[in-house]
Motif scaffolding. Structure first.
Motif, PDB file in Angstrom:
ATOM      1  N   ILE A 185     -26.596  -9.444 -19.630  1.00  0.00           N
ATOM      2  CA  ILE A 185     -25.463 -10.370 -19.551  1.00  0.00           C
ATOM      3  C   ILE A 185     -25.954 -11.664 -18.925  1.00  0.00           C
ATOM      4  CG2 ILE A 185     -23.154 -10.778 -18.602  1.00  0.00           C
ATOM      5  CD1 ILE A 185     -22.932  -7.697 -18.281  1.00  0.00           C
ATOM      6  N   VAL A 186     -25.672 -12.802 -19.562  1.00  0.00           N
ATOM      7  CA  VAL A 186     -26.070 -14.104 -19.025  1.00  0.00           C
ATOM      8  C   VAL A 186     -24.827 -14.917 -18.695  1.00  0.00           C
ATOM      9  CG1 VAL A 186     -27.278 -16.274 -19.466  1.00  0.00           C
ATOM     10  CG2 VAL A 186     -28.229 -14.120 -20.323  1.00  0.00           C
ATOM     11  N   ASP A 187     -24.745 -15.385 -17.455  1.00  0.00           N
ATOM     12  CA  ASP A 187     -23.710 -16.333 -17.070  1.00  0.00           C
ATOM     13  C   ASP A 187     -24.260 -17.730 -17.351  1.00  0.00           C
ATOM     14  OD1 ASP A 187     -21.834 -17.947 -15.886  1.00  0.00           O
ATOM     15  OD2 ASP A 187     -22.362 -17.426 -13.830  1.00  0.00           O
ATOM     16  N   ALA A 188     -23.771 -18.346 -18.421  1.00  0.00           N
ATOM     17  CA  ALA A 188     -24.220 -19.686 -18.820  1.00  0.00           C
ATOM     18  C   ALA A 188     -23.047 -20.657 -18.756  1.00  0.00           C
ATOM     19  CB  ALA A 188     -24.809 -19.645 -20.229  1.00  0.00           C
ATOM     20  N   ALA A 189     -22.218 -20.508 -17.737  1.00  0.00           N
ATOM     21  CA  ALA A 189     -20.928 -21.191 -17.664  1.00  0.00           C
ATOM     22  C   ALA A 189     -20.977 -22.661 -18.057  1.00  0.00           C
ATOM     23  CB  ALA A 189     -20.344 -21.039 -16.263  1.00  0.00           C
ATOM     24  N   ALA A 190     -21.829 -23.441 -17.409  1.00  0.00           N
ATOM     25  CA  ALA A 190     -21.835 -24.888 -17.629  1.00  0.00           C
ATOM     26  C   ALA A 190     -22.983 -25.345 -18.508  1.00  0.00           C
ATOM     27  CB  ALA A 190     -21.895 -25.609 -16.286  1.00  0.00           C
ATOM     28  N   GLU A 191     -23.696 -24.405 -19.107  1.00  0.00           N
ATOM     29  CA  GLU A 191     -24.837 -24.762 -19.943  1.00  0.00           C
ATOM     30  C   GLU A 191     -24.386 -25.502 -21.211  1.00  0.00           C
ATOM     31  OE1 GLU A 191     -28.486 -23.991 -19.397  1.00  0.00           O
ATOM     32  OE2 GLU A 191     -27.374 -24.355 -17.550  1.00  0.00           O
ATOM     33  N   GLU A 192     -25.241 -26.388 -21.685  1.00  0.00           N
ATOM     34  CA  GLU A 192     -24.881 -27.235 -22.824  1.00  0.00           C
ATOM     35  C   GLU A 192     -25.383 -26.696 -24.162  1.00  0.00           C
ATOM     36  OE1 GLU A 192     -26.477 -31.018 -21.367  1.00  0.00           O
ATOM     37  OE2 GLU A 192     -24.403 -31.575 -20.904  1.00  0.00           O
ATOM     38  N   ASP A 193     -26.439 -25.883 -24.143  1.00  0.00           N
ATOM     39  CA  ASP A 193     -26.985 -25.321 -25.378  1.00  0.00           C
ATOM     40  C   ASP A 193     -26.264 -24.010 -25.674  1.00  0.00           C
ATOM     41  OD1 ASP A 193     -28.541 -24.159 -27.418  1.00  0.00           O
ATOM     42  OD2 ASP A 193     -30.361 -25.123 -26.695  1.00  0.00           O
ATOM     43  N   LEU A 194     -25.456 -23.993 -26.731  1.00  0.00           N
ATOM     44  CA  LEU A 194     -24.623 -22.836 -27.030  1.00  0.00           C
ATOM     45  C   LEU A 194     -25.354 -21.765 -27.835  1.00  0.00           C
ATOM     46  CD1 LEU A 194     -21.252 -24.593 -27.947  1.00  0.00           C
ATOM     47  CD2 LEU A 194     -22.144 -23.950 -25.695  1.00  0.00           C
ATOM     48  N   LYS A 195     -26.577 -22.047 -28.265  1.00  0.00           N
ATOM     49  CA  LYS A 195     -27.309 -21.093 -29.100  1.00  0.00           C
ATOM     50  C   LYS A 195     -28.533 -20.507 -28.399  1.00  0.00           C
ATOM     51  CE  LYS A 195     -25.961 -23.204 -33.501  1.00  0.00           C
ATOM     52  NZ  LYS A 195     -26.440 -23.784 -34.781  1.00  0.00           N
ATOM     53  N   LYS A 196     -29.007 -21.146 -27.376  1.00  0.00           N
ATOM     54  CA  LYS A 196     -30.291 -20.831 -26.764  1.00  0.00           C
ATOM     55  C   LYS A 196     -30.412 -19.388 -26.316  1.00  0.00           C
ATOM     56  CE  LYS A 196     -33.280 -22.388 -22.969  1.00  0.00           C
ATOM     57  NZ  LYS A 196     -33.447 -23.427 -21.918  1.00  0.00           N
ATOM     58  N   TYR A 197     -29.427 -18.897 -25.580  1.00  0.00           N
ATOM     59  CA  TYR A 197     -29.575 -17.594 -24.913  1.00  0.00           C
ATOM     60  C   TYR A 197     -29.365 -16.427 -25.868  1.00  0.00           C
ATOM     61  CZ  TYR A 197     -29.572 -20.851 -21.130  1.00  0.00           C
ATOM     62  OH  TYR A 197     -29.886 -21.925 -20.341  1.00  0.00           O
ATOM     63  N   VAL A 198     -28.486 -16.608 -26.849  1.00  0.00           N
ATOM     64  CA  VAL A 198     -28.355 -15.600 -27.901  1.00  0.00           C
ATOM     65  C   VAL A 198     -29.653 -15.519 -28.692  1.00  0.00           C
ATOM     66  CG1 VAL A 198     -27.217 -15.092 -30.095  1.00  0.00           C
ATOM     67  CG2 VAL A 198     -25.841 -15.700 -28.104  1.00  0.00           C
ATOM     68  N   ALA A 199     -30.222 -16.691 -29.006  1.00  0.00           N
ATOM     69  CA  ALA A 199     -31.476 -16.718 -29.758  1.00  0.00           C
ATOM     70  C   ALA A 199     -32.620 -16.072 -28.977  1.00  0.00           C
ATOM     71  CB  ALA A 199     -31.830 -18.156 -30.124  1.00  0.00           C
ATOM     72  N   MET A 200     -32.563 -16.158 -27.658  1.00  0.00           N
ATOM     73  CA  MET A 200     -33.600 -15.554 -26.823  1.00  0.00           C
ATOM     74  C   MET A 200     -33.512 -14.029 -26.804  1.00  0.00           C
ATOM     75  SD  MET A 200     -33.653 -18.182 -23.570  1.00  0.00           S
ATOM     76  CE  MET A 200     -34.821 -17.213 -22.628  1.00  0.00           C
ATOM     77  N   GLY A 201     -32.332 -13.499 -27.159  1.00  0.00           N
ATOM     78  CA  GLY A 201     -32.163 -12.052 -27.182  1.00  0.00           C
ATOM     79  C   GLY A 201     -31.188 -11.497 -26.171  1.00  0.00           C
ATOM     80  N   ALA A 202     -30.459 -12.385 -25.454  1.00  0.00           N
ATOM     81  CA  ALA A 202     -29.428 -11.901 -24.536  1.00  0.00           C
ATOM     82  C   ALA A 202     -28.335 -11.200 -25.336  1.00  0.00           C
ATOM     83  CB  ALA A 202     -28.836 -13.056 -23.738  1.00  0.00           C
ATOM     84  N   ASP A 203     -27.729 -10.169 -24.766  1.00  0.00           N
ATOM     85  CA  ASP A 203     -26.742  -9.356 -25.482  1.00  0.00           C
ATOM     86  C   ASP A 203     -25.323  -9.891 -25.347  1.00  0.00           C
ATOM     87  OD1 ASP A 203     -28.474  -6.937 -26.342  1.00  0.00           O
ATOM     88  OD2 ASP A 203     -28.967  -7.239 -24.235  1.00  0.00           O
ATOM     89  N   LEU A 204     -24.988 -10.435 -24.168  1.00  0.00           N
ATOM     90  CA  LEU A 204     -23.677 -11.033 -23.929  1.00  0.00           C
ATOM     91  C   LEU A 204     -23.896 -12.317 -23.125  1.00  0.00           C
ATOM     92  CD1 LEU A 204     -21.606  -7.868 -22.872  1.00  0.00           C
ATOM     93  CD2 LEU A 204     -21.351  -9.157 -25.007  1.00  0.00           C
ATOM     94  N   VAL A 205     -23.345 -13.426 -23.606  1.00  0.00           N
ATOM     95  CA  VAL A 205     -23.495 -14.706 -22.920  1.00  0.00           C
ATOM     96  C   VAL A 205     -22.112 -15.282 -22.660  1.00  0.00           C
ATOM     97  CG1 VAL A 205     -24.617 -16.951 -22.916  1.00  0.00           C
ATOM     98  CG2 VAL A 205     -25.634 -15.061 -24.213  1.00  0.00           C
ATOM     99  N   CYS A 206     -21.848 -15.655 -21.413  1.00  0.00           N
ATOM    100  CA  CYS A 206     -20.538 -16.158 -20.997  1.00  0.00           C
ATOM    101  C   CYS A 206     -20.599 -17.665 -20.782  1.00  0.00           C
ATOM    102  CB  CYS A 206     -20.092 -15.481 -19.701  1.00  0.00           C
ATOM    103  SG  CYS A 206     -20.104 -13.680 -19.756  1.00  0.00           S
ATOM    104  N   TYR A 207     -19.726 -18.401 -21.461  1.00  0.00           N
ATOM    105  CA  TYR A 207     -19.640 -19.853 -21.329  1.00  0.00           C
ATOM    106  C   TYR A 207     -18.254 -20.256 -20.833  1.00  0.00           C
ATOM    107  CZ  TYR A 207     -23.935 -20.553 -24.093  1.00  0.00           C
ATOM    108  OH  TYR A 207     -25.231 -20.560 -24.554  1.00  0.00           O
TER     109      TYR A 207
END
Length: 371
Positions: A185-207
């Motif tokens: 699970i990645v907390d990417a709350a204020a991150e600007e790249d909406l594709k980066k963490y899914v592409a890296m292989g994270a299973d759940l990303v929260c924005y």
């Protein structure tokens, strides 16, 4: 006149950034129109959630997504999905997860307070936080050692709040998760790249929808379809207390469409030039030293960094207090006030508000800040 001014509330110059304490984002007219239109109509919420999930999935490159009330709610629902899955009895029992695997391993340097505690969000979802390593040093071995048969997920916080050095990297966490069959699970709350963490292989990303995207108070989870579908089911459990409204979803989707069309590199370049001009003016004020710096978490955000020097006769906290006491109240970014540094964030400044900030600082340094 502003609706808040009509109620007698002070005006605000937001030089702090997209902060929850100041209402996150001032939305674009198109977003405001979508909010108003959706609020005056009815919709089948399950259909809207699924439509929004597919739309957000296309924007993020994920298999599926679900709107949330915010990134913090996303953490709760993500943990709940990992603990309870799609079992209706387990879903209704949360946050009581006794008798079930419920441990969520996170780097100790990511056990932060963002206005609420990360560990509390994990507990609300039925998880038991397990902090790996040390506040200033977390190795892959620390994470690996913290995994037990009761572990259900690994957690990573991508935020300026988190310790930025000495921490295990996200690719290492993802590799460990895959090796142990554990979702990340990645907390990417204020991150600007909406594709980066899914592409890296994270299973759940929260924005957050109200931060970089510029939407209303909202957010979303994106990632693996089976896990996101389990997140959706949590709206029948702990998620009921944090359900997202139809108008928030409409505003979020509209903001997302606008976000995809923006030239983010050009915006960053303009903001940097704007801050360079501001820095030149700030450096004419006695007792201050300013320069442009990039966001500490590596985002393409450039701010004016202001160091309060001893010859000013004031410390950073005194200057901040004077700025916030005025009308309009001026809020700067104050994460480093303890070492005499404050920042001006250009993203939330309206045209011409730099003039007001410089003039107010001039008054404060001349000793008239008490007015």
């Amino acid at each position: 006149m502003s609706v808040f001014a009509q109620w007698g509330l002070r005006r605000v110059i937001n030089a702090s950034g997209k902060m929850t304490a100041l209402g996150s984002s001032a939305v674009a007219p198109e977003v405001a129109s979508a909010l108003a239109a959706a609020a005056s109509e009815y919709v089948i919420m399950d259909e809207l959630l699924r439509f929004a999930g597919e739309r957000i999935a296309r924007a993020t490159g994920a298999e599926f997504a679900v709107p949330t009330m915010g990134a913090a709610a996303g953490i709760v629902l993500s943990v709940a999905a990992c603990v309870a899955g799609k079992d209706p009895v387990a879903i209704e029992s949360l946050p009581d997860s006794r008798g079930r695997p419920n441990e969520v391993v996170l780097p100790k340097g990511h056990s932060v307070h963002f206005g609420g505690a990360i560990t509390q969000m994990i507990r609300l979802g039925g998880g038991m936080p397990v902090e790996a390593g040390h506040a200033n040093l977390v190795l892959a071995e620390h994470v690996e050692h913290s995994i037990t048969p009761r572990t259900v997920a690994l957690f990573y916080c991508k935020s300026h709040h988190a310790v930025q050095k000495g921490m295990v990297s996200l690719p290492e966490i993802i590799e460990i998760g895959k090796r142990h069959g554990l979702p990340v699970i990645v907390d990417a709350a204020a991150e600007e790249d909406l594709k980066k963490y899914v592409a890296m292989g994270a299973d759940l990303v929260c924005y957050s929808g109200g931060k970089a995207i510029g939407g209303p108070t909202s957010g979303f989870i994106c990632g693996r379809r089976d896990l996101v579908e389990a997140c959706v089911l949590q709206y029948r459990g702990v998620g009921r207390a944090m359900k997202v409204s139809k108008e928030a979803i409409a505003g979020l989707l509209t903001a997302l469409e606008l976000y995809e069309k923006r030239d983010h590199k050009a915006e960053a370049r303009r903001d940097r030039e704007r801050m360079e001009r501001l820095v030149e003016r700030l450096n004419t004020l006695p007792g201050l030293r300013a320069r442009v710096t990039q966001d500490e978490a590596g985002r393409e955000i450039y701010r004016a960094r202001i160091e309060v020097l001893p010859e000013s006769g004031l410390d950073a906290r005194q200057i901040i207090a004077h700025l916030e006491a005025g009308d309009p109240a001026i809020f700067t970014r104050n994460h480093y006030a303890n070492v005499g540094i404050l920042h001006i964030d250009p993203r939330t400044l309206l045209p011409g508000q730099e003039d007001l900030i410089v003039e107010r600082l001039r008054e404060i340094l001349k000793g008239r800040g008490q007015e």
